[in-house]
Design an enzyme around this catalytic site. Sequence first.
Site, PDB file in Angstrom:
ATOM      1  N   HIS A 193      -2.496  -2.985  -3.368  1.00 10.47           N
ATOM      2  CA  HIS A 193      -4.060  -2.771  -2.824  1.00 10.47           C
ATOM      3  C   HIS A 193      -4.892  -2.573  -3.862  1.00 10.47           C
ATOM      4  O   HIS A 193      -6.027  -3.267  -3.873  1.00 10.47           O
ATOM      5  CB  HIS A 193      -3.896  -1.782  -1.897  1.00 10.47           C
ATOM      6  CG  HIS A 193      -5.212  -1.651  -1.023  1.00 10.47           C
ATOM      7  ND1 HIS A 193      -5.357  -0.398  -0.187  1.00 10.47           N
ATOM      8  CD2 HIS A 193      -5.990  -2.477  -0.741  1.00 10.47           C
ATOM      9  CE1 HIS A 193      -6.514  -0.829   0.572  1.00 10.47           C
ATOM     10  NE2 HIS A 193      -6.993  -2.050   0.183  1.00 10.47           N
TER      11      HIS A 193
ATOM     12  N   ASP B 232      -3.697   2.488  -4.990  1.00 10.60           N
ATOM     13  CA  ASP B 232      -2.401   2.235  -4.549  1.00 10.60           C
ATOM     14  C   ASP B 232      -1.744   0.838  -4.545  1.00 10.60           C
ATOM     15  O   ASP B 232      -2.544  -0.295  -4.440  1.00 10.60           O
ATOM     16  CB  ASP B 232      -2.326   2.746  -2.998  1.00 10.60           C
ATOM     17  CG  ASP B 232      -3.250   1.901  -2.026  1.00 10.60           C
ATOM     18  OD1 ASP B 232      -4.342   1.711  -2.297  1.00 10.60           O
ATOM     19  OD2 ASP B 232      -2.615   1.458  -0.899  1.00 10.60           O
TER      20      ASP B 232
ATOM     21  N   GLU C 257       2.831  -0.877   4.456  1.00 11.29           N
ATOM     22  CA  GLU C 257       2.355   0.386   4.126  1.00 11.29           C
ATOM     23  C   GLU C 257       3.606   1.080   3.810  1.00 11.29           C
ATOM     24  O   GLU C 257       4.660   0.915   4.467  1.00 11.29           O
ATOM     25  CB  GLU C 257       1.833   1.290   5.193  1.00 11.29           C
ATOM     26  CG  GLU C 257       0.311   0.657   5.579  1.00 11.29           C
ATOM     27  CD  GLU C 257      -0.718   1.600   4.628  1.00 11.29           C
ATOM     28  OE1 GLU C 257      -0.564   2.358   3.637  1.00 11.29           O
ATOM     29  OE2 GLU C 257      -1.941   0.969   4.815  1.00 11.29           O
TER      30      GLU C 257
ATOM     31  N   HIS D  37       0.769  -1.288   0.085  1.00  9.44           N
ATOM     32  CA  HIS D  37       0.082  -0.037   0.071  1.00  9.44           C
ATOM     33  C   HIS D  37       0.840   1.186  -0.107  1.00  9.44           C
ATOM     34  O   HIS D  37       1.986   1.338   0.292  1.00  9.44           O
ATOM     35  CB  HIS D  37      -0.857   0.199   1.400  1.00  9.44           C
ATOM     36  CG  HIS D  37      -1.616  -0.997   1.666  1.00  9.44           C
ATOM     37  ND1 HIS D  37      -3.123  -1.142   1.708  1.00  9.44           N
ATOM     38  CD2 HIS D  37      -1.160  -2.265   1.958  1.00  9.44           C
ATOM     39  CE1 HIS D  37      -3.235  -2.452   1.951  1.00  9.44           C
ATOM     40  NE2 HIS D  37      -2.454  -2.944   2.366  1.00  9.44           N
ATOM     41  N   TYR D  38       0.252   2.309  -0.548  1.00  7.88           N
ATOM     42  CA  TYR D  38       0.859   3.693   0.064  1.00  7.88           C
ATOM     43  C   TYR D  38      -0.068   4.167   1.172  1.00  7.88           C
ATOM     44  O   TYR D  38      -1.151   3.740   1.314  1.00  7.88           O
ATOM     45  CB  TYR D  38       1.249   4.712  -1.070  1.00  7.88           C
ATOM     46  CG  TYR D  38      -0.177   5.274  -1.801  1.00  7.88           C
ATOM     47  CD1 TYR D  38      -1.089   5.810  -1.188  1.00  7.88           C
ATOM     48  CD2 TYR D  38       0.109   5.465  -3.489  1.00  7.88           C
ATOM     49  CE1 TYR D  38      -2.168   6.082  -2.213  1.00  7.88           C
ATOM     50  CE2 TYR D  38      -0.951   5.827  -4.008  1.00  7.88           C
ATOM     51  CZ  TYR D  38      -2.032   6.322  -3.416  1.00  7.88           C
ATOM     52  OH  TYR D  38      -3.060   6.855  -4.104  1.00  7.88           O
ATOM     53  N   THR D  39       0.755   5.139   1.831  1.00  3.23           N
ATOM     54  CA  THR D  39      -0.102   5.434   3.095  1.00  3.23           C
ATOM     55  C   THR D  39      -1.354   6.654   2.604  1.00  3.23           C
ATOM     56  O   THR D  39      -2.298   6.868   3.188  1.00  3.23           O
ATOM     57  CB  THR D  39       0.802   6.308   4.344  1.00  3.23           C
ATOM     58  OG1 THR D  39       1.543   7.250   3.450  1.00  3.23           O
ATOM     59  CG2 THR D  39       1.592   5.412   4.817  1.00  3.23           C
TER      60      THR D  39
END
Length: 256
Positions: A135, A145, A93, A28-30
Amino acid sequence: MTLKLVDHPSPNFDERNCRRPVDMVVLHYTGMPTAAAALERLSDPQAKVSSHYLIDEDGTIYRLVPEDKRAWHAGTAFWRGVRDVNARSIGIELVNPGHEFGYREFPAVQIDALIALLRDIASRHEVMPGNYVGHSDVAPLRKEDPGELFPWRRLHAAGFGRWWAADFKVSPGAPTLRAGERGGAVLELQVALDKIGYAIEGSGIYDTHTEAAVRAFQRHWRQDQVDGVSDAETTSLIHHIAEQMTVRRISSARAG
């Protein structure tokens, strides 16, 4: 590379309640302005979200949830027949503002730390190449993401995930398919997307789900074109990656 691990426990987890072992990693990215804001949210019991790890842009790795517990990172998701993705996966993340707050490339040191962490995880869990996903792969209708700037090719070079073979070529006569189209070529595309892992029904209609899956595929494997249109190159790539997944499944079955 030595892992720079910092414990930052989150209360947001529960038991995996799954008889199958962990066999998937979801990246994921935050999608938040700062790392501090992301850590706060991932540790807030009211937010009810978490991940096993968070990697800052300087390479620092925060450990939030023990690997033997189910972190709450994927939400409603699906991959290769698995509906409770959280129960079967490690969630990671990566600090990045995301598309809402100024999406940018992931620093090399951050990806170095990710690769080191993946090697560490691989010493405890068997994750097949096709199960290193984003994700957006497991929830294409909802998520985008880690996005089209994430270096999936570099991860593959380090031994994690799928990429296309060096001899890949666009298939002669590969069709361009887009929303609203119907027919056998659309059905073949849907079957290939299903083989890769996406939640697709073979209707022969290029519907919203198909368009979202194609867009997610492009974010992962065709990053210079993320529009949900399966042009000749995207169509060829989808069938190429699906064939790789199928060969891997057959080989694994024979090995077992």
